[in-house]
Design a protein around this motif. Structure first.
Motif, short mmCIF file in Angstrom:
data_model
loop_
_atom_site.label_atom_id
_atom_site.label_comp_id
_atom_site.label_asym_id
_atom_site.label_seq_id
_atom_site.Cartn_x
_atom_site.Cartn_y
_atom_site.Cartn_z
N GLU A 26 0.85 -1.18 0.00
CA GLU A 26 0.00 0.00 0.00
C GLU A 26 0.89 1.23 0.00
O GLU A 26 1.80 1.34 0.80
N SER A 27 0.62 2.14 -0.91
CA SER A 27 1.45 3.34 -0.95
C SER A 27 1.16 4.20 0.28
O SER A 27 0.08 4.16 0.84
N ASP A 72 -12.31 4.34 -6.24
CA ASP A 72 -11.32 5.13 -7.00
C ASP A 72 -9.93 5.01 -6.39
O ASP A 72 -8.92 4.92 -7.10
N LEU A 73 -9.85 5.03 -5.07
CA LEU A 73 -8.56 4.95 -4.40
C LEU A 73 -7.92 3.58 -4.57
O LEU A 73 -6.70 3.46 -4.67
N MET A 74 -8.71 2.55 -4.58
CA MET A 74 -8.19 1.19 -4.66
C MET A 74 -7.75 0.83 -6.07
O MET A 74 -6.96 -0.10 -6.26
N SER A 75 -8.22 1.54 -7.06
CA SER A 75 -7.83 1.19 -8.45
C SER A 75 -6.63 1.97 -8.90
O SER A 75 -6.08 2.79 -8.31
#
Length: 76
Positions: free
Chosen positions: A42-43, A73-76
């Protein structure tokens, strides 16, 4: 005799310097690998953004639909 004093001594000095440099690089590489693995893929910014999104949802600033869309949106 002169070769032993200057040539051999300088060679040993460079050998020690390169050996020390090698081990410093190995230790730094191990440290970087451990740090990268501890992030779990995870960044850093992505994890913080998700935390902020969760806080906004918990405070009631956004509804469930908007939370799910932004999370997607955050997960893609």
């Amino acid at each position: 005799m002169m070769w032993d004093t200057y040539g051999f001594g300088i060679g040993w000095s460079f050998m020690w310097i390169f050996m020390l440099l090698f081990w410093v690089l190995v230790i730094l590489g191990i440290f970087a690998l451990i740090r990268w693995l501890s992030q779990g893929g995870e960044s850093r910014n992505g994890g913080r953004a998700l935390d902020i999104l969760k806080e906004r949802y918990a405070k009631g600033e956004i509804d469930k639909k908007e939370f799910e869309e932004r999370k997607k949106d955050l997960m893609s």
